[in-house]
Design a protein around this motif. Structure first.
Motif, mmCIF file in Angstrom:
data_model
loop_
_atom_site.group_PDB
_atom_site.id
_atom_site.type_symbol
_atom_site.label_atom_id
_atom_site.label_comp_id
_atom_site.label_asym_id
_atom_site.label_seq_id
_atom_site.Cartn_x
_atom_site.Cartn_y
_atom_site.Cartn_z
ATOM 1 N N GLN A 1 59.624 -39.120 -42.173
ATOM 2 C CA GLN A 1 60.283 -38.644 -40.963
ATOM 3 C C GLN A 1 59.448 -38.976 -39.730
ATOM 4 O OE1 GLN A 1 63.316 -37.131 -40.883
ATOM 5 N NE2 GLN A 1 63.519 -37.266 -43.079
ATOM 6 N N LYS A 2 60.090 -38.900 -38.599
ATOM 7 C CA LYS A 2 59.405 -39.090 -37.327
ATOM 8 C C LYS A 2 58.245 -38.099 -37.229
ATOM 9 C CE LYS A 2 62.415 -38.960 -34.311
ATOM 10 N NZ LYS A 2 63.407 -38.698 -33.324
ATOM 11 N N ASP A 3 57.118 -38.583 -36.770
ATOM 12 C CA ASP A 3 55.890 -37.813 -36.562
ATOM 13 C C ASP A 3 55.153 -37.429 -37.847
ATOM 14 O OD1 ASP A 3 56.190 -37.948 -33.747
ATOM 15 O OD2 ASP A 3 57.581 -36.251 -33.831
ATOM 16 N N ASP A 4 55.580 -37.947 -39.004
ATOM 17 C CA ASP A 4 54.797 -37.769 -40.225
ATOM 18 C C ASP A 4 53.507 -38.574 -40.109
ATOM 19 O OD1 ASP A 4 56.768 -36.261 -41.416
ATOM 20 O OD2 ASP A 4 57.320 -37.758 -42.930
ATOM 21 N N THR A 5 52.447 -38.056 -40.663
ATOM 22 C CA THR A 5 51.220 -38.832 -40.797
ATOM 23 C C THR A 5 51.215 -39.427 -42.192
ATOM 24 O OG1 THR A 5 50.008 -37.465 -39.230
ATOM 25 C CG2 THR A 5 48.701 -38.774 -40.776
ATOM 26 N N LEU A 6 51.145 -40.740 -42.252
ATOM 27 C CA LEU A 6 51.158 -41.459 -43.520
ATOM 28 C C LEU A 6 49.766 -42.022 -43.783
ATOM 29 C CD1 LEU A 6 54.504 -43.402 -43.051
ATOM 30 C CD2 LEU A 6 54.134 -41.246 -44.270
ATOM 31 N N THR A 7 49.314 -41.890 -45.024
ATOM 32 C CA THR A 7 47.996 -42.372 -45.403
ATOM 33 C C THR A 7 48.118 -43.309 -46.593
ATOM 34 O OG1 THR A 7 46.958 -40.338 -44.613
ATOM 35 C CG2 THR A 7 45.683 -41.680 -46.152
ATOM 36 N N VAL A 8 47.558 -44.495 -46.435
ATOM 37 C CA VAL A 8 47.521 -45.464 -47.526
ATOM 38 C C VAL A 8 46.317 -45.143 -48.405
ATOM 39 C CG1 VAL A 8 47.267 -47.901 -48.129
ATOM 40 C CG2 VAL A 8 48.602 -47.248 -46.108
ATOM 41 N N THR A 9 46.564 -45.093 -49.717
ATOM 42 C CA THR A 9 45.500 -44.884 -50.688
ATOM 43 C C THR A 9 45.503 -46.049 -51.672
ATOM 44 O OG1 THR A 9 46.918 -43.622 -52.192
ATOM 45 C CG2 THR A 9 45.696 -42.372 -50.526
ATOM 46 N N GLY A 10 44.360 -46.330 -52.226
ATOM 47 C CA GLY A 10 44.270 -47.394 -53.217
ATOM 48 C C GLY A 10 43.109 -47.159 -54.153
ATOM 49 N N LYS A 11 43.319 -47.512 -55.427
ATOM 50 C CA LYS A 11 42.279 -47.329 -56.439
ATOM 51 C C LYS A 11 42.200 -48.592 -57.290
ATOM 52 C CE LYS A 11 40.698 -44.032 -59.897
ATOM 53 N NZ LYS A 11 40.985 -42.739 -60.503
ATOM 54 N N ILE A 12 40.994 -49.066 -57.505
ATOM 55 C CA ILE A 12 40.790 -50.277 -58.293
ATOM 56 C C ILE A 12 41.017 -49.961 -59.770
ATOM 57 C CG2 ILE A 12 39.106 -52.026 -59.004
ATOM 58 C CD1 ILE A 12 37.833 -51.653 -56.197
ATOM 59 N N THR A 13 41.898 -50.734 -60.398
ATOM 60 C CA THR A 13 42.225 -50.524 -61.807
ATOM 61 C C THR A 13 41.649 -51.600 -62.716
ATOM 62 O OG1 THR A 13 44.321 -51.700 -61.552
ATOM 63 C CG2 THR A 13 44.356 -49.295 -61.253
ATOM 64 N N ASP A 14 41.296 -52.755 -62.133
ATOM 65 C CA ASP A 14 40.742 -53.845 -62.934
ATOM 66 C C ASP A 14 40.108 -54.852 -61.985
ATOM 67 O OD1 ASP A 14 40.109 -55.387 -65.156
ATOM 68 O OD2 ASP A 14 42.140 -56.167 -65.438
ATOM 69 N N LYS A 15 39.171 -55.611 -62.509
ATOM 70 C CA LYS A 15 38.596 -56.738 -61.771
ATOM 71 C C LYS A 15 38.182 -57.774 -62.796
ATOM 72 C CE LYS A 15 34.111 -56.482 -60.497
ATOM 73 N NZ LYS A 15 32.896 -56.113 -59.787
ATOM 74 N N ARG A 16 38.495 -59.033 -62.492
ATOM 75 C CA ARG A 16 38.149 -60.097 -63.430
ATOM 76 C C ARG A 16 38.224 -61.453 -62.738
ATOM 77 N NH1 ARG A 16 43.094 -57.838 -65.577
ATOM 78 N NH2 ARG A 16 44.839 -59.235 -65.262
ATOM 79 N N VAL A 17 37.559 -62.401 -63.356
ATOM 80 C CA VAL A 17 37.613 -63.775 -62.868
ATOM 81 C C VAL A 17 38.726 -64.482 -63.640
ATOM 82 C CG1 VAL A 17 36.357 -65.938 -62.600
ATOM 83 C CG2 VAL A 17 35.152 -63.758 -62.321
ATOM 84 N N GLU A 18 39.693 -65.003 -62.907
ATOM 85 C CA GLU A 18 40.821 -65.735 -63.488
ATOM 86 C C GLU A 18 41.031 -67.006 -62.686
ATOM 87 O OE1 GLU A 18 43.903 -62.515 -65.286
ATOM 88 O OE2 GLU A 18 43.927 -62.745 -63.114
ATOM 89 N N ASP A 19 41.153 -68.114 -63.387
ATOM 90 C CA ASP A 19 41.382 -69.404 -62.730
ATOM 91 C C ASP A 19 40.370 -69.654 -61.621
ATOM 92 O OD1 ASP A 19 43.639 -69.874 -64.386
ATOM 93 O OD2 ASP A 19 44.919 -68.750 -62.998
ATOM 94 N N GLY A 20 39.135 -69.225 -61.847
ATOM 95 C CA GLY A 20 38.077 -69.437 -60.874
ATOM 96 C C GLY A 20 38.104 -68.498 -59.679
ATOM 97 N N GLU A 21 39.018 -67.518 -59.691
ATOM 98 C CA GLU A 21 39.127 -66.560 -58.581
ATOM 99 C C GLU A 21 38.599 -65.199 -59.014
ATOM 100 O OE1 GLU A 21 43.015 -68.109 -56.135
ATOM 101 O OE2 GLU A 21 43.327 -66.585 -57.684
ATOM 102 N N HIS A 22 38.000 -64.499 -58.085
ATOM 103 C CA HIS A 22 37.474 -63.154 -58.326
ATOM 104 C C HIS A 22 38.533 -62.139 -57.892
ATOM 105 C CE1 HIS A 22 33.940 -65.743 -58.227
ATOM 106 N NE2 HIS A 22 33.416 -64.864 -59.079
ATOM 107 N N ARG A 23 39.389 -61.756 -58.844
ATOM 108 C CA ARG A 23 40.556 -60.923 -58.551
ATOM 109 C C ARG A 23 40.262 -59.446 -58.801
ATOM 110 N NH1 ARG A 23 45.170 -64.726 -61.409
ATOM 111 N NH2 ARG A 23 44.755 -66.558 -60.104
ATOM 112 N N VAL A 24 40.791 -58.636 -57.882
ATOM 113 C CA VAL A 24 40.687 -57.183 -57.983
ATOM 114 C C VAL A 24 42.110 -56.626 -57.965
ATOM 115 C CG1 VAL A 24 39.833 -55.086 -56.874
ATOM 116 C CG2 VAL A 24 38.420 -57.156 -56.890
ATOM 117 N N TYR A 25 42.408 -55.759 -58.921
ATOM 118 C CA TYR A 25 43.737 -55.171 -59.084
ATOM 119 C C TYR A 25 43.683 -53.718 -58.653
ATOM 120 C CZ TYR A 25 44.598 -59.371 -61.794
ATOM 121 O OH TYR A 25 44.732 -60.685 -62.178
ATOM 122 N N LEU A 26 44.693 -53.296 -57.906
ATOM 123 C CA LEU A 26 44.696 -51.936 -57.373
ATOM 124 C C LEU A 26 46.046 -51.260 -57.558
ATOM 125 C CD1 LEU A 26 43.351 -53.947 -54.834
ATOM 126 C CD2 LEU A 26 42.424 -51.702 -54.413
#
Length: 144
Positions: A94-119
């Motif tokens: 609703q109008k005037d709600d305060t919204l907060t983005v949250t994120g938590k890391i669930t995995d991290k690994r090297v794939e195809d030469g990339e350092h990927r982080v999953y959230l």
């Protein structure tokens, strides 16, 4: 301010910094104008009430998606890449709600030469209710 996080700096279970915005009519109007989303239910209280019997005009789902992108970019900095974001719109904000983005890391690994982080991601309202669950994949630089 972006922090330029590296792959070695994070571990599974870490939470990203909380990122908040209060959604008022001015912010909705700016977002709607830039994205050609001038829809009555998002701008006019009577139209919002008629559509969903809510308190009035209600927020755009895609604005919450954008907040997730903003939170990720502020956390990872300019040297990293947001590879994927997917969300579900589960509740109205609703109008005037305060919204907060949250994120938590669930995995991290090297794939195809990339350092990927999953959230696991979400946007919660000022009452702590989840409104926009989803996931993200970011590619971080490595110190190695």
């Amino acid at each position: 301010m972006p922090t330029n996080v590296h792959f070695e700096d994070v571990k599974v279970g870490d939470e990203i910094p909380a990122w908040s915005r209060t959604t008022d009519f001015m912010n909705w109007n700016r977002y709607a104008a830039v994205n050609d989303e001038l829809v009555y239910i998002h701008m006019d209280d009577a139209a919002g009430r008629a559509a969903l019997n809510e308190r009035g005009a209600f927020g755009m789902g895609n604005l919450r998606y954008t907040y997730i992108l903003d939170a990720l970019r502020d956390w990872i900095g300019d040297e990293a890449e947001i590879r994927e974001v997917g969300v579900q719109f589960r509740a109205i904000n609703q109008k005037d709600d305060t919204l907060t983005v949250t994120g938590k890391i669930t995995d991290k690994r090297v794939e195809d030469g990339e350092h990927r982080v999953y959230l696991d991601m979400n946007v919660v309202n000022h009452e702590g209710q989840p409104t926009c669950p989803g996931h993200a994949i970011v590619v971080l630089p490595s110190r190695a």
